[in-house]
Enzyme design. Structure first.
Site, PDB file in Angstrom:
ATOM      1  N   GLU A 171       0.818  -1.206   0.000  1.00 46.72           N
ATOM      2  CA  GLU A 171       0.000   0.000   0.000  1.00 46.72           C
ATOM      3  C   GLU A 171       0.855   1.260   0.000  1.00 46.72           C
ATOM      4  OE1 GLU A 171      -2.934  -0.216  -0.818  1.00 46.72           O
ATOM      5  OE2 GLU A 171      -3.288  -2.331  -0.424  1.00 46.72           O
TER       6      GLU A 171
ATOM      7  N   HIS B 276       1.520   2.097  -3.545  1.00 45.36           N
ATOM      8  CA  HIS B 276       0.437   2.903  -4.124  1.00 45.36           C
ATOM      9  C   HIS B 276       0.564   4.352  -3.648  1.00 45.36           C
ATOM     10  CE1 HIS B 276      -2.020   0.025  -6.235  1.00 45.36           C
ATOM     11  NE2 HIS B 276      -2.259  -0.714  -5.171  1.00 45.36           N
TER      12      HIS B 276
END
Length: 705
Positions: A497, A500
């Site tokens: 994550e 991202h």
């Protein structure tokens, strides 16, 4: 027509000047509509109340309608600046309000927010259609598009023009009036159905609990897991008992360690039958309706299936290429999974049992085989992975690669006490972004992990607008006197994550509409980041025992490396099966809603799904593709497509060094900063020097048979 639009615009402006004083006062009192006097202009969360969202969304819609009307009514001929760029700049207020609303619906929802979401979903779908099907606006866009050969556009401007044209044509602008009206109706219904699926699945997750009353039924579970279950029971008013839920930090440790096979079966069955109990939370009819409506919409727009419509925008381009990739992996994955199943069946026999391996046994006996083959108990790794050290280790990787620094800022407003806020600065000390972390499960948070933005990066009249980014997870909570200790999967997810997040943090684009990338490219920045999580030289920087501070032993690091390809047959099969299911739903040509159970059974039988493994997501709880918006519909394959990209791209770092400055600089400038301002394959080739190969992925997953 033009004169009528001009009159409407003038009337709107006049009406705005004579709003009653009370209405203007009410608007100014709504913090969602005011200028945010906060550090870096982040949302003033403490001032925002649920009831303020509906009027703010309505005001945002009205504001964008006026902006669109002004574009259409402009007396000057259509140009890139007064039409394409102006359209890109419209809707800033609405986007700002929705970013707060949608992020809170995902991470901190309640009954009021859900009611507003249900009401506004069709409203927003209608607003998007009003723009995409506005004949006057499309006429101006068409003028610019058809005259593009004579325009001296910069590359990102040419890209924006192309994407704008596609947005209108894919939104139905070329349809006859009857087709446009039918598409409007479909879009409104899809918006409502997606919200209903999401609400049902959240209720399913929060509505189930396995209550254990006898201490002997906890045999095999670690003290940490037992303590967490006791805390959950106490919070539920069941002191003296133990509660397990369907949230990952509770579910997976139980399935991997609980000796009570019947309770494993009960918990696993509850997890894999979500949304299929024939009650008000049953989603099967909803997902079938969604698939049928998508098929109808695709045909209206000139595509054979919804998958053809979606993939026309992706690197894969068409369903045949997706099936080709899945097929390259499926046979090898099944063979490896069959070998793994045989090893688990042998472990069952060695345990003195003669029952046949079932899906709820897989996790438990996988741990037994792992310990027997590698002398590695996954739970023995957790003490070396306290959450804050893992997070700081991931930050340190980003610093070494890209020169950026994360500094915690307690003065920045947050939406929940558990959320942490950081300022991200570049190597020269300049501000890059605000970054939030929200890592623990709560009743108001949907399952899984994701990265999102409260504000994206773009330029407004030449001014650089920097992003506000959030990483959300559902990781293991602290128990007793111990901090949150992560599993290996949770460590990998945190790095994923953050990848991202870095894509958003490092963005350097001019136009808001070019922030997104194709779905099968967007996972490249996240998945490549996973490669650093367990690299020995990286582990040495952050993996330390939470009590003693001792670094993780070299023997454990070696075992981590040895087991990187362990159980990859299972992981590949469960993922690929879900990808096949997604494609099955979205290559439907008929508009009639199929029977969900029948479609799923036939689809899995067609690929020869092993009976001992359940797809990672079954249709009834496949929130990625059915739980609000188009999401990953006809795009769940993109994780493995992007893994081909990331495995190949990471080879560049392997070849030159994990922290080679030139390679990192190239990845930052050619991939992370670009957003969707260039063609995805062009970006990859510019970084790697060639198109990607599937070979590194096969080696990485142990499927190179």
């Amino acid at each position: 027509m033009r004169e009528w639009v001009v009159c409407l615009a003038l009337l709107g402006a006049l009406f705005a000047t004579i709003l009653p004083a009370a209405a203007r006062a009410a608007e100014s009192a709504n913090p969602l509509l005011a200028d945010w006097q906060t550090p870096f202009g982040v949302p003033p969360f403490a001032e925002i109340r649920p009831e303020q969202f509906l009027p703010a969304i309505e005001a945002g819609i009205a504001a964008q309608k006026q902006e669109i009307a002004a574009i259409v009514a402009a007396p000057e001929p259509a140009t890139f600046a007064n039409t394409i760029a102006a359209l890109d700049g419209s809707g800033e207020l609405l986007g700002r309000v929705l970013s707060v609303f949608q992020n809170l619906v995902g991470a901190e929802t309640n009954d009021e927010l859900q009611a507003i979401q249900k009401r506004t979903a069709p409203m927003l779908a209608a607003h998007r259609d009003d723009i995409n099907l506005d004949e006057g606006l499309f006429a101006r866009v068409r003028t610019v598009w058809e005259g593009r050969a004579a325009l001296d556009l910069e590359p990102d401007q040419a890209r924006l023009l192309e994407e704008t044209w596609k947005r209108f044509t894919r939104g139905g602008a070329l349809l006859a009036p009857a087709g446009r009206e039918r598409l409007r109706a479909i879009n409104a219904e899809l918006a409502s159905l997606g919200v209903r699926v999401g609400e049902s699945l959240l209720a399913e997750m929060n509505g189930y609990r396995l209550v254990v009353e006898k201490r002997e039924d906890l045999a095999g579970l670690s003290d940490r897991v037992v303590a967490g279950a006791a805390a959950a029971a106490e919070q539920a008013g069941l002191a003296g008992k133990w509660v397990f839920t369907l949230h990952g930090p509770s579910l997976w440790p139980f399935l991997a360690a609980a000796e009570n096979r019947e309770l494993r079966r009960e918990l696993f069955t509850a997890y894999t039958t979500r949304g299929s109990h024939g009650d008000e939370r049953d989603t099967r009819a909803l997902v079938a309706q969604i698939a049928a409506l998508r098929a109808e919409a695709a045909r209206l727009l000139g595509f054979p299936t919804w998958a053809d419509f979606v993939l026309d925008e992706n690197m894969a381009e068409n369903p045949a290429r997706v099936y080709d990739l899945l097929g390259q992996l499926w046979g090898a994955a099944r063979k490896v999974a069959a070998r793994e199943a045989a090893a688990l069946q042998a472990a069952i026999a060695a345990d003195g049992h003669d029952f046949q391996l079932e899906p709820w046994d897989w996790f438990y006996y996988t741990e037994k085989v792992r310990q027997a083959e590698f002398a590695l108990d996954e739970d023995s790794l957790r003490p070396y992975f306290p959450l804050e050290r893992v997070r700081d280790g991931a930050f340190a990787v980003a610093h070494r690669l890209y020169g950026i620094t994360f500094t915690e800022r307690p003065d920045i407003p947050v939406y929940h006490p558990e959320v942490k806020a950081f300022e991200v600065t570049d190597a020269d000390g300049s501000h890059l972004a605000v970054f939030y972390t929200d890592y623990f499960p709560r009743p108001g948070k949907r399952s899984g992990a994701w990265s999102s933005r409260y504000r994206g990066q773009y330029q407004r009249d030449g001014e650089e607008i920097r992003p506000v980014v959030v990483n959300v997870g559902n990781f293991s909570r602290p128990t007793g006197d111990a901090p949150a200790l992560l599993s290996r999967d949770e460590v990998e997810t945190l790095f994923h994550e953050l990848g991202h997040g870095l894509h958003s943090i490092l963005s350097r684009i001019r136009y808001r509409s070019l922030a997104g990338t194709p779905r099968d490219f967007v996972e490249l920045p996240s998945q490549i980041m996973e490669n650093w999580a367990f690299a020995p030289e990286v582990l040495a920087t952050y993996a330390r025992h939470w009590q003693t501070g001792e670094p993780i032993p070299a023997a454990l690091v070696e075992k981590i490396e040895q087991t990187q390809r362990f159980n990859q047959g299972f992981k590949s099969v469960e993922y690929l099966a879900a990808s096949y299911l997604d494609m099955e739903w979205h290559t439907l040509a008929a508009a009639a809603a199929p029977d969900t159970d029948t479609l799923e059974r036939i689809a899995l039988a067609r690929i020869g799904m092993p009976r001992e493994i359940v797809p990672r997501y079954r249709s009834s709880y496949f929130q990625h593709i059915f739980g609000g918006g188009a999401g990953y519909s006809a795009g769940y394959y993109s994780y493995i497509w992007a893994e081909v990209l990331d495995a190949d791209a990471f080879e560049a770092f392997r070849e030159k060094g994990l922290f080679d400055p030139e390679t990192a600089r190239a990845f930052r400038t050619e991939v992370l900063e670009k957003g969707g301002s260039e063609d995805a394959m062009t970006m990859f080739v510019r970084f790697r020097g060639r198109e990607p190969s599937v070979a590194p992925l096969l080696v990485k997953r142990g499927l190179d048979l």
